[in-house]
Design a protein around this motif. Structure first.
Motif, PDB file in Angstrom:
ATOM      1  N   ASN A  10      41.957   4.905  33.972  1.00  0.00           N
ATOM      2  CA  ASN A  10      42.263   3.538  33.573  1.00  0.00           C
ATOM      3  C   ASN A  10      43.573   3.067  34.205  1.00  0.00           C
ATOM      4  OD1 ASN A  10      41.451   1.262  31.895  1.00  0.00           O
ATOM      5  ND2 ASN A  10      43.334   1.657  30.761  1.00  0.00           N
ATOM      6  N   LYS A  65      37.918  -1.190  30.420  1.00  0.00           N
ATOM      7  CA  LYS A  65      37.616  -1.733  29.095  1.00  0.00           C
ATOM      8  C   LYS A  65      37.789  -3.237  29.125  1.00  0.00           C
ATOM      9  CE  LYS A  65      38.685  -1.246  24.185  1.00  0.00           C
ATOM     10  NZ  LYS A  65      39.540  -0.578  23.183  1.00  0.00           N
ATOM     11  N   GLY A  66      36.718  -3.943  28.836  1.00  0.00           N
ATOM     12  CA  GLY A  66      36.786  -5.396  28.805  1.00  0.00           C
ATOM     13  C   GLY A  66      36.772  -5.997  30.192  1.00  0.00           C
ATOM     14  N   GLY A  93      41.358  -7.969  29.777  1.00  0.00           N
ATOM     15  CA  GLY A  93      40.990  -6.598  29.465  1.00  0.00           C
ATOM     16  C   GLY A  93      41.711  -5.608  30.356  1.00  0.00           C
ATOM     17  N   THR A  94      41.154  -4.401  30.444  1.00  0.00           N
ATOM     18  CA  THR A  94      41.693  -3.355  31.302  1.00  0.00           C
ATOM     19  C   THR A  94      40.617  -2.942  32.289  1.00  0.00           C
ATOM     20  OG1 THR A  94      40.979  -1.559  29.817  1.00  0.00           O
ATOM     21  CG2 THR A  94      43.155  -2.522  29.416  1.00  0.00           C
ATOM     22  N   SER A 117      31.014  -6.553  32.911  1.00  0.00           N
ATOM     23  CA  SER A 117      30.825  -5.156  32.522  1.00  0.00           C
ATOM     24  C   SER A 117      30.408  -4.337  33.745  1.00  0.00           C
ATOM     25  CB  SER A 117      29.754  -5.050  31.426  1.00  0.00           C
ATOM     26  OG  SER A 117      29.451  -3.687  31.169  1.00  0.00           O
ATOM     27  N   ARG A 122      28.516  -0.856  24.961  1.00  0.00           N
ATOM     28  CA  ARG A 122      29.637  -1.724  25.349  1.00  0.00           C
ATOM     29  C   ARG A 122      29.731  -2.929  24.420  1.00  0.00           C
ATOM     30  NH1 ARG A 122      32.645   1.415  27.945  1.00  0.00           N
ATOM     31  NH2 ARG A 122      33.690  -0.272  29.089  1.00  0.00           N
ATOM     32  N   HIS A 164      30.153  -1.067  33.864  1.00  0.00           N
ATOM     33  CA  HIS A 164      29.206  -0.033  33.444  1.00  0.00           C
ATOM     34  C   HIS A 164      27.777  -0.560  33.466  1.00  0.00           C
ATOM     35  CE1 HIS A 164      33.028   1.465  31.851  1.00  0.00           C
ATOM     36  NE2 HIS A 164      32.490   2.655  31.791  1.00  0.00           N
ATOM     37  N   ALA A 222      30.792  -1.675  20.707  1.00  0.00           N
ATOM     38  CA  ALA A 222      32.188  -1.229  20.667  1.00  0.00           C
ATOM     39  C   ALA A 222      33.160  -2.390  20.802  1.00  0.00           C
ATOM     40  CB  ALA A 222      32.445  -0.209  21.774  1.00  0.00           C
ATOM     41  N   THR A 224      33.778  -3.853  23.536  1.00  0.00           N
ATOM     42  CA  THR A 224      34.416  -3.779  24.853  1.00  0.00           C
ATOM     43  C   THR A 224      34.083  -5.000  25.692  1.00  0.00           C
ATOM     44  OG1 THR A 224      34.239  -1.373  24.769  1.00  0.00           O
ATOM     45  CG2 THR A 224      34.702  -2.350  26.914  1.00  0.00           C
ATOM     46  N   HIS A 225      32.833  -5.463  25.573  1.00  0.00           N
ATOM     47  CA  HIS A 225      32.383  -6.629  26.328  1.00  0.00           C
ATOM     48  C   HIS A 225      31.575  -7.545  25.430  1.00  0.00           C
ATOM     49  CE1 HIS A 225      33.634  -5.518  30.385  1.00  0.00           C
ATOM     50  NE2 HIS A 225      33.238  -4.295  30.130  1.00  0.00           N
TER      51      HIS A 225
END
Length: 233
Positions: free
Chosen positions: A11, A160-161, A156-157, A165, A202, A167, A205, A207-208
């Motif tokens: 990260n 993450k976020g 976000g990072t 997305s 995602r 992923h 959580a 995250t998105h």
């Protein structure tokens, strides 16, 4: 705990890359050039060695620019006044980037020049590529585009976020790659299930958002379809 530390390390590393992209015009130019070269390489039947040379050249230029950026930041922290030695250090960092860029140009000449001479409109639509090459170029393209979008739309990072997305984009790409390579409904269904679970994780959580996940699905799907539909026969 060690898994969390590894994830945090990645990260932080990607955060550094995004910062360089966001603040350094030269890095933005390098990324645009990388995307262009990777897309351009799809027009040729490159060998594994040639693909490796292209990827190494791109990575070397980005690596040199990151080092140069780090050197400039450190020097700016250490001294606010003009210093001949600081100027020399910055010049040396810039020289590293020039050498890397020159190396990339030379590799591009070796890999593409002769092939470009033989290029024709008929060849463009009748190219043959080994699936492994397409997979590698496809995933690398998605990765670069995701990082670029996250650097432009700061939120976000890196892992993450963010506006998209990554992923989900990669998971969608993998699903379509499996379909294009195997044409197996069973393998496609299993991959689709895993991709769905990835997107759901995602979302649950936090995250998105659903919009960011849908953008990831769209990006991964469009890039993969373009690469495998138009550049593989």
């Amino acid at each position: 705990m060690w898994i969390i530390k590894i994830i945090n390390s990645f990260n932080h590393a990607i955060a550094g890359l995004i910062h360089a992209i966001r603040t350094q015009r030269n890095m933005q130019i390098h990324l645009v050039a990388a995307i262009f070269v990777l897309a351009f390489s799809l027009l040729f039947d490159l060998s594994r060695i040639e693909v490796a040379l292209v990827i190494i050249a791109i990575s070397f230029v980005i690596f040199a620019e990151l080092i140069n950026t780090a050197v400039e930041v450190i020097i700016d922290i250490l001294t606010q006044d003009y210093s001949f030695k600081a100027r020399i250090a910055k010049n040396i960092g810039a020289a590293a980037v020039i050498i890397a860029a020159g190396n990339a140009i030379f590799i591009a000449y070796l890999v593409f020049f002769k092939k470009a001479q033989e290029l024709s409109l008929n060849l463009i639509f009748n190219l043959r590529h080994e699936p492994l090459h397409l997979v590698f170029i496809n995933l690398f393209l998605i990765f670069i585009i995701v990082i670029t979008l996250k650097s432009i739309f700061s939120s976000g990072t890196p892992l993450k976020g963010g506006i998209i997305s990554g992923h989900t984009a990669l998971a969608t790409s993998v699903v379509l790659i499996i379909w294009f390579l195997t044409k197996s409904l069973l393998a496609f269904s299993l991959a689709l299930t895993l991709a769905f679970l990835t997107a759901q994780s995602r979302l649950e959580a936090g995250t998105h958002s659903l919009k960011e996940i849908l953008i990831g699905i769209l990006l991964g799907g469009v890039i993969t379809v373009i690469v495998f539909y138009f550049f593989r026969i």
